[in-house]
Design a protein around this motif. Structure first.
Motif, mmCIF file in Angstrom:
data_model
loop_
_atom_site.group_PDB
_atom_site.id
_atom_site.type_symbol
_atom_site.label_atom_id
_atom_site.label_comp_id
_atom_site.label_asym_id
_atom_site.label_seq_id
_atom_site.Cartn_x
_atom_site.Cartn_y
_atom_site.Cartn_z
ATOM 1 N N LYS A 18 1.274 -58.985 -8.343
ATOM 2 C CA LYS A 18 2.148 -60.159 -8.460
ATOM 3 C C LYS A 18 2.439 -60.744 -7.085
ATOM 4 O O LYS A 18 2.434 -61.963 -6.904
ATOM 5 C CB LYS A 18 3.448 -59.779 -9.160
ATOM 6 C CG LYS A 18 4.385 -60.956 -9.380
ATOM 7 C CD LYS A 18 5.639 -60.535 -10.101
ATOM 8 C CE LYS A 18 6.628 -61.604 -10.388
ATOM 9 N NZ LYS A 18 6.555 -62.842 -9.724
ATOM 10 N N LYS A 19 2.661 -59.874 -6.104
ATOM 11 C CA LYS A 19 2.915 -60.349 -4.748
ATOM 12 C C LYS A 19 1.698 -61.088 -4.204
ATOM 13 O O LYS A 19 1.837 -62.131 -3.559
ATOM 14 C CB LYS A 19 3.267 -59.181 -3.831
ATOM 15 C CG LYS A 19 3.583 -59.617 -2.418
ATOM 16 C CD LYS A 19 3.995 -58.461 -1.543
ATOM 17 C CE LYS A 19 4.285 -58.965 -0.133
ATOM 18 N NZ LYS A 19 4.658 -57.876 0.769
ATOM 19 N N PHE A 64 -0.517 -62.708 -5.950
ATOM 20 C CA PHE A 64 -0.542 -63.999 -6.640
ATOM 21 C C PHE A 64 0.441 -64.968 -5.990
ATOM 22 O O PHE A 64 0.110 -66.131 -5.750
ATOM 23 C CB PHE A 64 -0.206 -63.812 -8.121
ATOM 24 C CG PHE A 64 -0.069 -65.111 -8.866
ATOM 25 C CD1 PHE A 64 -1.193 -65.800 -9.286
ATOM 26 C CD2 PHE A 64 1.181 -65.643 -9.129
ATOM 27 C CE1 PHE A 64 -1.074 -67.002 -9.961
ATOM 28 C CE2 PHE A 64 1.309 -66.849 -9.803
ATOM 29 C CZ PHE A 64 0.178 -67.524 -10.220
ATOM 30 N N ASP A 65 1.646 -64.481 -5.710
ATOM 31 C CA ASP A 65 2.649 -65.328 -5.070
ATOM 32 C C ASP A 65 2.198 -65.794 -3.689
ATOM 33 O O ASP A 65 2.435 -66.942 -3.299
ATOM 34 C CB ASP A 65 3.983 -64.591 -4.971
ATOM 35 C CG ASP A 65 4.635 -64.373 -6.332
ATOM 36 O OD1 ASP A 65 4.291 -65.108 -7.285
ATOM 37 O OD2 ASP A 65 5.483 -63.460 -6.440
ATOM 38 N N ARG A 121 -0.900 -66.237 -2.733
ATOM 39 C CA ARG A 121 -1.927 -67.261 -2.938
ATOM 40 C C ARG A 121 -1.296 -68.596 -3.324
ATOM 41 O O ARG A 121 -1.751 -69.657 -2.888
ATOM 42 C CB ARG A 121 -2.905 -66.824 -4.024
ATOM 43 C CG ARG A 121 -3.841 -65.742 -3.585
ATOM 44 C CD ARG A 121 -4.875 -65.436 -4.656
ATOM 45 N NE ARG A 121 -5.758 -64.387 -4.208
ATOM 46 C CZ ARG A 121 -6.105 -63.340 -4.934
ATOM 47 N NH1 ARG A 121 -5.663 -63.216 -6.167
ATOM 48 N NH2 ARG A 121 -6.916 -62.427 -4.456
ATOM 49 N N PHE A 122 -0.267 -68.540 -4.126
ATOM 50 C CA PHE A 122 0.432 -69.761 -4.528
ATOM 51 C C PHE A 122 1.101 -70.416 -3.320
ATOM 52 O O PHE A 122 1.029 -71.634 -3.156
ATOM 53 C CB PHE A 122 1.465 -69.423 -5.611
ATOM 54 C CG PHE A 122 2.048 -70.627 -6.278
ATOM 55 C CD1 PHE A 122 1.336 -71.315 -7.238
ATOM 56 C CD2 PHE A 122 3.313 -71.065 -5.944
ATOM 57 C CE1 PHE A 122 1.870 -72.426 -7.865
ATOM 58 C CE2 PHE A 122 3.860 -72.179 -6.559
ATOM 59 C CZ PHE A 122 3.129 -72.864 -7.518
ATOM 60 N N GLN A 123 1.730 -69.611 -2.481
ATOM 61 C CA GLN A 123 2.360 -70.140 -1.278
ATOM 62 C C GLN A 123 1.322 -70.754 -0.339
ATOM 63 O O GLN A 123 1.575 -71.783 0.291
ATOM 64 C CB GLN A 123 3.118 -69.038 -0.534
ATOM 65 C CG GLN A 123 4.382 -68.608 -1.219
ATOM 66 C CD GLN A 123 5.052 -67.457 -0.485
ATOM 67 O OE1 GLN A 123 4.615 -67.054 0.590
ATOM 68 N NE2 GLN A 123 6.110 -66.924 -1.080
#
Length: 78
Positions: A26-27, A29-30, A32-34
């Motif tokens: 999850k981290k 993914f976050d 990559r989103f950032q």
């Protein structure tokens, strides 16, 4: 920030290990989103998180293999 140590991971039980894998993914993914929204400042966290995931999955696989080896090893009486 130093890379995480695998000794800490080996001390976890199976349930905590699975939870850590999910949290690390999850981290990532976050992160990559950032990065996609240009909000990421600490780019080294990619390396650390991927390294952590690799360690977690390695320990998980080691435990799977050790369980399979103990099941498939016949006793001397057979």
């Amino acid at each position: 920030m130093a890379l995480p140590k695998i000794g800490e991971i080996r001390d976890l039980d199976d349930k905590d290990l699975a939870a850590e894998v999910l949290a690390a993914k999850k981290k990532l993914f976050d992160l990559r989103f950032q990065q996609a929204t240009r909000q990421l400042e600490k780019t080294h966290e990619f390396k650390h998180t991927r390294h952590r995931i690799a360690q977690l999955l390695t320990v998980e696989r080691e435990r799977q293999l050790s369980k399979n080896n103990s099941k498939s090893t016949p006793s001397k009486g057979e």
